[in-house]
Design a protein around this motif. Structure first.
Motif, PDB file in Angstrom:
ATOM      1  N   VAL A 255       0.863  -1.179   0.000  1.00  0.00           N
ATOM      2  CA  VAL A 255       0.000   0.000   0.000  1.00  0.00           C
ATOM      3  C   VAL A 255       0.898   1.228   0.000  1.00  0.00           C
ATOM      4  CG1 VAL A 255      -1.704   1.344   1.278  1.00  0.00           C
ATOM      5  CG2 VAL A 255      -1.885  -1.151   1.205  1.00  0.00           C
ATOM      6  N   LEU A 256       0.582   2.171  -0.878  1.00  0.00           N
ATOM      7  CA  LEU A 256       1.346   3.414  -0.968  1.00  0.00           C
ATOM      8  C   LEU A 256       0.411   4.593  -0.717  1.00  0.00           C
ATOM      9  CD1 LEU A 256       3.822   5.182  -1.746  1.00  0.00           C
ATOM     10  CD2 LEU A 256       3.088   4.944  -4.131  1.00  0.00           C
ATOM     11  N   PHE A 257       0.738   5.409   0.275  1.00  0.00           N
ATOM     12  CA  PHE A 257      -0.052   6.592   0.582  1.00  0.00           C
ATOM     13  C   PHE A 257       0.589   7.830  -0.051  1.00  0.00           C
ATOM     14  CE2 PHE A 257      -1.893   3.890   3.804  1.00  0.00           C
ATOM     15  CZ  PHE A 257      -3.205   4.338   3.873  1.00  0.00           C
ATOM     16  N   LEU A 258      -0.119   8.417  -1.022  1.00  0.00           N
ATOM     17  CA  LEU A 258       0.289   9.673  -1.640  1.00  0.00           C
ATOM     18  C   LEU A 258      -0.631  10.818  -1.223  1.00  0.00           C
ATOM     19  CD1 LEU A 258       1.065   8.511  -5.299  1.00  0.00           C
ATOM     20  CD2 LEU A 258       2.720   9.034  -3.505  1.00  0.00           C
ATOM     21  N   GLY A 259      -1.887  10.491  -0.916  1.00  0.00           N
ATOM     22  CA  GLY A 259      -2.849  11.511  -0.522  1.00  0.00           C
ATOM     23  C   GLY A 259      -2.629  11.972   0.905  1.00  0.00           C
ATOM     24  N   ILE A 260      -3.129  13.166   1.201  1.00  0.00           N
ATOM     25  CA  ILE A 260      -2.998  13.738   2.536  1.00  0.00           C
ATOM     26  C   ILE A 260      -4.392  14.015   3.083  1.00  0.00           C
ATOM     27  CG2 ILE A 260      -1.987  15.563   3.942  1.00  0.00           C
ATOM     28  CD1 ILE A 260      -0.052  16.118   1.622  1.00  0.00           C
ATOM     29  N   PRO A 261      -4.918  13.150   3.974  1.00  0.00           N
ATOM     30  CA  PRO A 261      -6.235  13.416   4.563  1.00  0.00           C
ATOM     31  C   PRO A 261      -6.130  14.501   5.630  1.00  0.00           C
ATOM     32  CG  PRO A 261      -5.333  11.392   5.442  1.00  0.00           C
ATOM     33  CD  PRO A 261      -4.354  11.865   4.410  1.00  0.00           C
ATOM     34  N   TYR A 262      -7.050  15.442   5.605  1.00  0.00           N
ATOM     35  CA  TYR A 262      -7.037  16.518   6.594  1.00  0.00           C
ATOM     36  C   TYR A 262      -8.108  16.270   7.662  1.00  0.00           C
ATOM     37  CZ  TYR A 262      -3.770  19.037   3.658  1.00  0.00           C
ATOM     38  OH  TYR A 262      -2.653  19.407   2.942  1.00  0.00           O
ATOM     39  N   SER A 263      -8.206  15.006   8.084  1.00  0.00           N
ATOM     40  CA  SER A 263      -9.126  14.630   9.150  1.00  0.00           C
ATOM     41  C   SER A 263      -8.601  13.353   9.783  1.00  0.00           C
ATOM     42  CB  SER A 263     -10.539  14.401   8.595  1.00  0.00           C
ATOM     43  OG  SER A 263     -10.541  13.359   7.626  1.00  0.00           O
ATOM     44  N   ASP A 264      -9.173  12.983  10.917  1.00  0.00           N
ATOM     45  CA  ASP A 264      -8.747  11.753  11.589  1.00  0.00           C
ATOM     46  C   ASP A 264      -9.143  10.530  10.757  1.00  0.00           C
ATOM     47  OD1 ASP A 264      -7.731  13.188  13.693  1.00  0.00           O
ATOM     48  OD2 ASP A 264      -9.527  12.985  14.929  1.00  0.00           O
ATOM     49  N   ILE A 265      -8.323   9.486  10.855  1.00  0.00           N
ATOM     50  CA  ILE A 265      -8.579   8.234  10.148  1.00  0.00           C
ATOM     51  C   ILE A 265      -8.860   7.147  11.181  1.00  0.00           C
ATOM     52  CG2 ILE A 265      -7.662   6.527   8.541  1.00  0.00           C
ATOM     53  CD1 ILE A 265      -8.028   9.314   7.354  1.00  0.00           C
ATOM     54  N   THR A 266      -9.943   6.414  10.990  1.00  0.00           N
ATOM     55  CA  THR A 266     -10.224   5.249  11.820  1.00  0.00           C
ATOM     56  C   THR A 266     -10.256   4.010  10.937  1.00  0.00           C
ATOM     57  OG1 THR A 266     -12.613   5.549  11.575  1.00  0.00           O
ATOM     58  CG2 THR A 266     -11.562   6.590  13.477  1.00  0.00           C
ATOM     59  N   LEU A 267      -9.855   2.881  11.503  1.00  0.00           N
ATOM     60  CA  LEU A 267      -9.829   1.637  10.746  1.00  0.00           C
ATOM     61  C   LEU A 267     -10.792   0.626  11.366  1.00  0.00           C
ATOM     62  CD1 LEU A 267      -6.045   0.938  10.032  1.00  0.00           C
ATOM     63  CD2 LEU A 267      -7.776   1.730   8.437  1.00  0.00           C
ATOM     64  N   LYS A 268     -11.759   0.174  10.574  1.00  0.00           N
ATOM     65  CA  LYS A 268     -12.591  -0.935  11.016  1.00  0.00           C
ATOM     66  C   LYS A 268     -11.714  -2.184  11.134  1.00  0.00           C
ATOM     67  CE  LYS A 268     -16.808   0.748   8.744  1.00  0.00           C
ATOM     68  NZ  LYS A 268     -16.220   1.886   8.048  1.00  0.00           N
ATOM     69  N   ARG A 269     -12.185  -3.121  11.959  1.00  0.00           N
ATOM     70  CA  ARG A 269     -11.406  -4.327  12.201  1.00  0.00           C
ATOM     71  C   ARG A 269     -11.055  -5.036  10.893  1.00  0.00           C
ATOM     72  NH1 ARG A 269     -13.291  -9.620  15.778  1.00  0.00           N
ATOM     73  NH2 ARG A 269     -11.483 -10.923  15.245  1.00  0.00           N
ATOM     74  N   PHE A 270     -11.997  -5.087   9.944  1.00  0.00           N
ATOM     75  CA  PHE A 270     -11.761  -5.777   8.677  1.00  0.00           C
ATOM     76  C   PHE A 270     -10.526  -5.226   7.971  1.00  0.00           C
ATOM     77  CE2 PHE A 270     -12.330  -5.584   4.020  1.00  0.00           C
ATOM     78  CZ  PHE A 270     -12.295  -6.940   3.727  1.00  0.00           C
ATOM     79  N   TYR A 271     -10.406  -3.896   7.919  1.00  0.00           N
ATOM     80  CA  TYR A 271      -9.292  -3.286   7.198  1.00  0.00           C
ATOM     81  C   TYR A 271      -7.980  -3.452   7.968  1.00  0.00           C
ATOM     82  CZ  TYR A 271     -12.944  -1.250   4.331  1.00  0.00           C
ATOM     83  OH  TYR A 271     -14.016  -1.086   3.494  1.00  0.00           O
ATOM     84  N   PHE A 272      -8.038  -3.314   9.288  1.00  0.00           N
ATOM     85  CA  PHE A 272      -6.808  -3.492  10.063  1.00  0.00           C
ATOM     86  C   PHE A 272      -6.290  -4.916   9.945  1.00  0.00           C
ATOM     87  CE2 PHE A 272      -4.308  -4.447  13.807  1.00  0.00           C
ATOM     88  CZ  PHE A 272      -3.396  -3.399  13.782  1.00  0.00           C
ATOM     89  N   GLU A 273      -7.197  -5.878   9.999  1.00  0.00           N
ATOM     90  CA  GLU A 273      -6.764  -7.270   9.896  1.00  0.00           C
ATOM     91  C   GLU A 273      -6.166  -7.590   8.533  1.00  0.00           C
ATOM     92  OE1 GLU A 273      -9.725 -10.067  11.097  1.00  0.00           O
ATOM     93  OE2 GLU A 273      -9.239  -9.785  13.224  1.00  0.00           O
ATOM     94  N   ARG A 274      -6.572  -6.839   7.506  1.00  0.00           N
ATOM     95  CA  ARG A 274      -5.947  -7.044   6.196  1.00  0.00           C
ATOM     96  C   ARG A 274      -4.448  -6.743   6.269  1.00  0.00           C
ATOM     97  NH1 ARG A 274      -8.896  -9.445   2.029  1.00  0.00           N
ATOM     98  NH2 ARG A 274      -7.620  -8.267   0.569  1.00  0.00           N
ATOM     99  N   ILE A 275      -4.084  -5.707   6.999  1.00  0.00           N
ATOM    100  CA  ILE A 275      -2.666  -5.366   7.131  1.00  0.00           C
ATOM    101  C   ILE A 275      -1.906  -6.533   7.756  1.00  0.00           C
ATOM    102  CG2 ILE A 275      -0.989  -3.761   8.126  1.00  0.00           C
ATOM    103  CD1 ILE A 275      -3.249  -1.701   8.323  1.00  0.00           C
ATOM    104  N   VAL A 276      -2.486  -7.090   8.798  1.00  0.00           N
ATOM    105  CA  VAL A 276      -1.810  -8.144   9.547  1.00  0.00           C
ATOM    106  C   VAL A 276      -1.870  -9.479   8.807  1.00  0.00           C
ATOM    107  CG1 VAL A 276      -1.775  -9.418  11.718  1.00  0.00           C
ATOM    108  CG2 VAL A 276      -2.329  -6.973  11.718  1.00  0.00           C
ATOM    109  N   ARG A 277      -3.083  -9.912   8.448  1.00  0.00           N
ATOM    110  CA  ARG A 277      -3.257 -11.244   7.874  1.00  0.00           C
ATOM    111  C   ARG A 277      -2.712 -11.352   6.452  1.00  0.00           C
ATOM    112  NH1 ARG A 277      -6.636 -14.469  10.944  1.00  0.00           N
ATOM    113  NH2 ARG A 277      -7.775 -13.386  12.599  1.00  0.00           N
ATOM    114  N   GLN A 278      -2.739 -10.247   5.713  1.00  0.00           N
ATOM    115  CA  GLN A 278      -2.183 -10.268   4.357  1.00  0.00           C
ATOM    116  C   GLN A 278      -0.685  -9.943   4.354  1.00  0.00           C
ATOM    117  OE1 GLN A 278      -4.613 -11.839   2.920  1.00  0.00           O
ATOM    118  NE2 GLN A 278      -5.088 -10.479   1.208  1.00  0.00           N
TER     119      GLN A 278
END
Length: 348
Positions: A255-278
């Motif tokens: 995953v490559l982050f080029l964009g700059i979000p100007y707000s807080d980011i939250t991760l649902k469990r599904f997306y966080f587990e993708r980082i770990v399990r994948q």
């Protein structure tokens, strides 16, 4: 000289400013031909305000050398040039190591130093790249955003035969689609809510496009096209895509982050587990410079423009006068006008 000066949130003024003067022996004065609005300019205008109230805004530009300091040897009066707008300090530990993107005092013109939404701008000579005869000034005004994309892609394992998903098809996303194909990607999937931007993405190399809707998740649509991509690029800078991007890669992907979000980011469990399990590799990318300064990001972009392989014209939606600047900023940030890359044309 004419200029756009940034005084406060949603307070951009067209006004006369004094022409810049040479201050150091390595300085160069540029007569600006084209300058472009960056997505970060729009966000700062709408949400953050200026770092230095009243400063000349803007950092993407091309022009002609007007005047040079006594030590300048790489360019001369009359040379056509592109601009690297990043100003490194050259003294911190990162600079000494050649890691200029991590310079502790890195500045970009248009923030604390006068920018290029003006008839003239001043830069160190090392920040200039001479243009080949067949590269136009409007093309050259997009060299900096292209370099931002390359700075990120150079961190990844992208190579021929890989698959790529790009979230967001503004200027950065469209350039990411193009560069992915130029790197040899077998399949590039562009994702955006705007149908017109997706059309441009296909023109510039995207093999498939996804327009998110409320009834079917973007993830489901993506899985209909692929069993997961090798690289997912976040180029929208939104809270939603900054979360969804983790669902795109296959096992061992990136995953490559080029964009700059100007707000807080939250991760649902599904997306966080993708980082770990994948077992994903996540890259943050900031700015566009490397060693030798300004870096291969700029020289590679210039080479591909010269060879006609990198296309910028389809991304340019507006070419207007500087006087129209305050109004176009108001229209874009209030949703009254859609735009991709807006260029100011000076010195007609």
């Amino acid at each position: 000289m004419e200029s756009l000066a940034f005084y406060g949130i949603e307070d951009l003024r067209y006004e006369e400013k004094e022409k810049p003067k040479l201050e150091n022996a390595d300085d160069v004065i540029i007569k600006v031909k084209y300058s472009g609005i960056c997505g970060s300019d729009l966000s700062r205008y709408k949400k953050l305000g200026p770092l230095t109230p009243g400063n000349i805004f803007g950092h993407e530009c091309s022009g002609v050398v007007e005047e040079t300091g006594s030590n300048v040897t790489n360019v001369k009066k009359g040379d056509r040039v592109a601009v690297c707008p990043q100003l490194k300090c050259g003294k911190c530990e990162a600079c000494k190591a050649g890691y200029f993107a991590a310079c502790e005092n890195l500045l970009v013109i248009g923030a604390k130093e006068p920018g290029c939404f003006a008839s003239y701008t001043r830069l160190p000579a090392e920040n200039l790249l001479k243009l080949p005869d067949n590269v136009s000034f409007d093309e050259a005004a997009l060299i900096e955003p292209s370099s931002v994309v390359l700075h990120g892609l150079f961190k990844t394992q992208l190579q021929p035969g890989k698959t790529v998903a790009v979230y967001g098809c503004g200027t950065i996303g469209l350039l990411a689609c193009q560069w992915a194909k130029l790197f040899g990607a077998e399949k590039v999937i562009a994702i955006d809510i705007d149908e017109e931007k997706l059309s441009v993405a296909k023109e510039l190399g995207a093999d498939e496009v996804i327009q998110p809707d409320k009834n079917v998740s973007t993830y489901s649509k993506l899985m209909e096209l692929t069993d997961g991509v090798d690289l997912a690029v976040e180029a929208a800078g939104s809270a939603q895509t900054s979360e969804e991007v983790f669902a795109a890669p296959k096992k061992g992907g990136e995953v490559l982050f080029l964009g700059i979000p100007y707000s807080d980011i939250t991760l649902k469990r599904f997306y966080f587990e993708r980082i770990v399990r994948q077992e994903l590799t996540v890259h943050g990318s900031w700015n566009a410079v490397s060693a030798p300064f300004p870096g291969r990001e700029f020289t590679t972009t210039l080479q591909f423009l010269k060879e006609g392989k990198l296309k910028t014209q389809p991304m340019i939606s507006h070419c207007i006068s500087l006087k129209e600047g305050p109004e176009i900023f108001r229209k874009i940030t209030t949703g009254r006008e859609k735009a991709m890359k807006v260029l100011f044309e000076l010195d007609k």
